[in-house]
Enzyme design. Structure first.
Site: not given
Ligand code: RTP
Ligand code: MG
Length: 140
Positions: A11, A51, A114, A117, A128
Site C-alpha cells: 500500500k 474495494y 497497514n 493487502h 483480484e
C-alpha cells in the site's frame, strides 16, 4: 496441500517509506514466489472498483482516499497454501493486534495505513488477480 495463487498489494504508506523490498523479502522468506508484479498509482475510480465489497462500510471513503494517495505495488504470489500463508505473514488488520514477525507488526502505522493487502479466499484471489493482471503477465 495445493499450490495456489493469491493477490497481494503493498500500500501507499509502505511505498512512501521505501520498504517495498523489505516487505517482498518477508513474503519470499515465507515461501511465496512473486510471479507477477507492477507498480501502479491507482485512480479513485480504480480503488472504488477494487474495494467495491466494502462500499457500505463507514471507512470506505477513507480507504479509497488512502489507496489512491500514492503508488502501490500489485503482485501475484504463488506457493503451497498461498492464500492462508500470505494472510499469516501479513498479520492482523489492526497493527496493535498483529503478531511478532508479521509484516504489519513490522511496518503498519495504523488500521488504515497497514502496509499490505492480501486476498482472503480462493474466489476473491481469482477476482483480484484478474482485476490487475492478464494471464500473460503472470509467469509461474
Ligand atoms: P486487506 O483487505 O487490506 O487485506 O485487509 P483485511 O482483510 O485485513 O481487512 P478488511 O476488513 O478487508 O478491510 C480492508 C482495509 O480497510 C481498512 N480498514 N479501515 N478504519 C477502519 O476501521 C478500517 N477497517 C478496515 C484497512 O486498511 C483494511 O486493510
Ligand atoms: Mg480484506
Amino acid at each position: 496441500m495445493a499450490v495456489e495463487r493469491t493477490f497481494s498489494m503493498i500500500k501507499p504508506d509502505a511505498t512512501r517509506r521505501n520498504v517495498t523490498g523489505a516487505i517482498t523479502a518477508m513474503l519470499e522468506e515465507a515461501g511465496l514466489t512473486v510471479v507477477a508484479s507492477r507498480r501502479v498509482w491507482m485512480s479513485r475510480r480504480e480503488a472504488e472498483g477494487f474495494y467495491a465489497v466494502h462500499k457500505e462500510r463507514p471507512f470506505f471513503g477513507e480507504l479509497v482516499e488512502s489507496m489512491s494517495s500514492g503508488p502501490t505495488v500489485v503482485q501475484v504470489l504463488q506457493g503451497e497454501n498461498a492464500i492462508a500463508r500470505n494472510r499469516e505473514i501479513m498479520g492482523a488488520t489492526n497493527p496493535a493486534d498483529a503478531a511478532e514477525g508479521t509484516i504489519r507488526k513490522a511496518f503498519a502505522l495504523s488500521i488504515g495505513e497497514n502496509s499490505v493487502h492480501g486476498s482472503d479466499a480462493p474466489e476473491t484471489a481469482a477476482q483480484e488477480i484478474a482485476y490487475w493482471f492478464s494471464e500473460t503477465e503472470i509467469v509461474g
